[in-house]
Design a protein around this motif. Structure first.
Motif, short mmCIF file in Angstrom:
data_model
loop_
_atom_site.label_atom_id
_atom_site.label_comp_id
_atom_site.label_asym_id
_atom_site.label_seq_id
_atom_site.Cartn_x
_atom_site.Cartn_y
_atom_site.Cartn_z
N PRO A 206 67.39 36.29 -18.46
CA PRO A 206 66.40 36.21 -20.18
C PRO A 206 65.11 36.76 -19.89
O PRO A 206 64.56 36.33 -19.08
CB PRO A 206 67.13 35.50 -20.54
N ARG A 228 65.66 38.96 -24.88
CA ARG A 228 67.12 39.99 -25.01
C ARG A 228 67.99 39.13 -23.68
O ARG A 228 67.43 38.43 -23.01
CB ARG A 228 66.07 40.89 -24.03
N ALA A 229 69.16 39.45 -23.76
CA ALA A 229 70.07 38.74 -22.67
C ALA A 229 69.64 38.94 -21.11
O ALA A 229 69.33 40.31 -20.82
CB ALA A 229 71.33 38.95 -23.13
N HIS A 231 70.16 41.15 -17.75
CA HIS A 231 70.98 42.42 -17.65
C HIS A 231 70.50 42.92 -16.76
O HIS A 231 69.32 42.66 -15.84
CB HIS A 231 70.84 43.36 -19.10
N PHE A 249 75.90 42.03 -17.99
CA PHE A 249 74.99 40.90 -18.31
C PHE A 249 75.54 40.06 -17.08
O PHE A 249 76.93 39.77 -17.15
CB PHE A 249 75.40 41.13 -19.83
N ASP A 253 74.78 32.94 -19.43
CA ASP A 253 74.02 33.06 -20.12
C ASP A 253 73.75 32.39 -21.42
O ASP A 253 74.64 33.68 -22.17
CB ASP A 253 73.43 34.74 -19.80
N GLN A 255 71.64 33.33 -23.77
CA GLN A 255 70.87 33.88 -24.35
C GLN A 255 72.21 34.83 -25.31
O GLN A 255 72.07 35.25 -26.25
CB GLN A 255 70.33 34.67 -23.55
N LEU A 256 73.17 34.54 -24.76
CA LEU A 256 74.75 35.49 -24.72
C LEU A 256 75.21 34.53 -26.16
O LEU A 256 75.37 35.26 -27.16
CB LEU A 256 75.60 36.00 -23.99
N GLU A 257 74.60 33.17 -26.22
CA GLU A 257 74.83 32.85 -27.89
C GLU A 257 74.66 32.72 -28.72
O GLU A 257 74.71 32.82 -29.72
CB GLU A 257 75.99 31.17 -27.30
N ASP A 260 71.27 38.85 -28.77
CA ASP A 260 70.66 39.83 -27.78
C ASP A 260 69.78 40.88 -29.01
O ASP A 260 70.02 41.46 -29.56
CB ASP A 260 71.17 40.60 -26.87
N VAL A 265 74.88 43.96 -26.29
CA VAL A 265 75.68 43.43 -24.89
C VAL A 265 76.87 43.64 -25.80
O VAL A 265 76.97 43.54 -26.71
CB VAL A 265 75.85 41.44 -25.54
N ILE A 270 79.72 42.37 -19.98
CA ILE A 270 79.34 41.19 -19.17
C ILE A 270 80.71 40.31 -18.19
O ILE A 270 81.57 39.99 -17.74
CB ILE A 270 80.21 39.83 -20.41
#
Length: 307
Positions: A206, A228-229, A231, A249, A253, A255-257, A260, A265, A270
């Protein structure tokens, strides 16, 4: 801007019919000013922009102070933009306008791979590598083996598809963000006769979009994260196929939760980056010494050009 009168759905100011007529008359006069536009598409765009822009101003009862603030904000966005940094793209990204444009122009088609944002860090003339070579060119990070196929929506392999790939280093920095002129973390390659591709890169991490400018100030003002998530960018082109701009992605990660910052996303993008212990044999026999590494698979499906 902070002192502007707050209005909401339940507390709208009462607008007299006379005032409404004055405002509507202006809209109509601006619309009529485009009537002689020869290009029909340009005429349509300018007139619809006029309608929506004036609707926004009238809907929120925009103050002159807010208008002035917006003009100064856009001026700052322009001033910080140069050949290495595109603040207008960042603004478009963080408002979801980039993803909405992508959604409109990349309609779902069969099992074609989904598109996502282009981002501000693509550059032309990235080095060419052969399949199995390394795109990092000295960028720091955990090595990652990425492999997959490029096929059409009927499952036929697409040989000689061009894949442009780019990513940040372990510090969340792209090469163009450094001042030493380096070219790293990016390359282009071609799928082989079976539509297969493979390369070494870095396990994505991230990172924050540049937040030292006006877009960063905007995000801070509204309490949004610039991160950012993790990637890895792809742009894939082949004759008679729709150009695909996308990312993959990293599954797991955190950051996905959180979210982004540019709304890029999509669940289908993913992918698992399976971490391999140090000393694990690599697919091509590369000796990584005492380094851990990861491996991921991304099978790409391109839609036909007219889709």
């Amino acid at each position: 801007m902070g002192n502007a009168q707050v209005t909401n759905e339940g507390n709208r100011p009462q607008i007299s019919e006379q005032q409404k007529a004055v405002e509507e008359d202006l809209v109509q006069r601006v619309l009529e000013s485009f009537e002689s536009t020869e290009d029909p598409r340009l005429k349509f765009l300018m007139q619809r922009l006029t309608v929506h822009l004036h609707d926004f101003i009238r809907d929120v009862r925009l103050t002159e102070e807010e208008w002035d603030f917006a003009i100064n904000f856009l001026t700052q966005v322009g001033h910080i933009t140069d050949d290495k940094r595109q603040e207008f793209v960042l603004l478009s990204d963080t408002l979801g306008a980039s993803m909405q444009t992508i959604a409109v122009n990349n309609e779902a088609y069969a099992n074609a791979t989904e598109a996502t944002v282009f981002g501000p860090f693509h550059v032309e003339d990235a080095p060419k590598i052969e399949n199995g070579e390394d795109i990092s060119f000295g960028a720091e990070g955990q090595p990652a083996w990425v492999e997959g196929t490029v096929k059409d929506t009927d499952g036929n392999p697409i040989p000689n598809a061009r894949l442009e790939v780019w990513e940040c280093d372990e510090d969340g920095m792209y090469d163009v963000q450094y001042t030493d002129g380096r070219m790293s973390g990016r390359a282009h390659l071609f799928s082989d006769e079976n539509g297969e591709f493979r390369f070494w890169g870095l396990t994505p991490v991230p990172y924050p979009i540049p937040y030292d400018g006006p877009v960063g100030k905007m995000l801070a003002a509204v309490g949004r994260s610039p991160v950012r998530a993790a990637h890895l960018h792809f742009m894939v082109t082949a004759p008679e196929k729709r150009t695909l701009v996308t990312h993959i992605f990293v599954e797991g990660d955190p950051q996905l939760e959180i979210g982004d910052s540019v709304f890029g996303v999509k669940d289908s993008l993913i992918k698992r980056f399976d971490e391999q212990p140090a000393g694990t044999a690599t697919p091509d026999g590369r000796d990584l010494g005492d380094k851990t590494w990861s491996r991921a698979r991304f099978d790409i499906v391109l839609a036909p050009e007219e889709a």
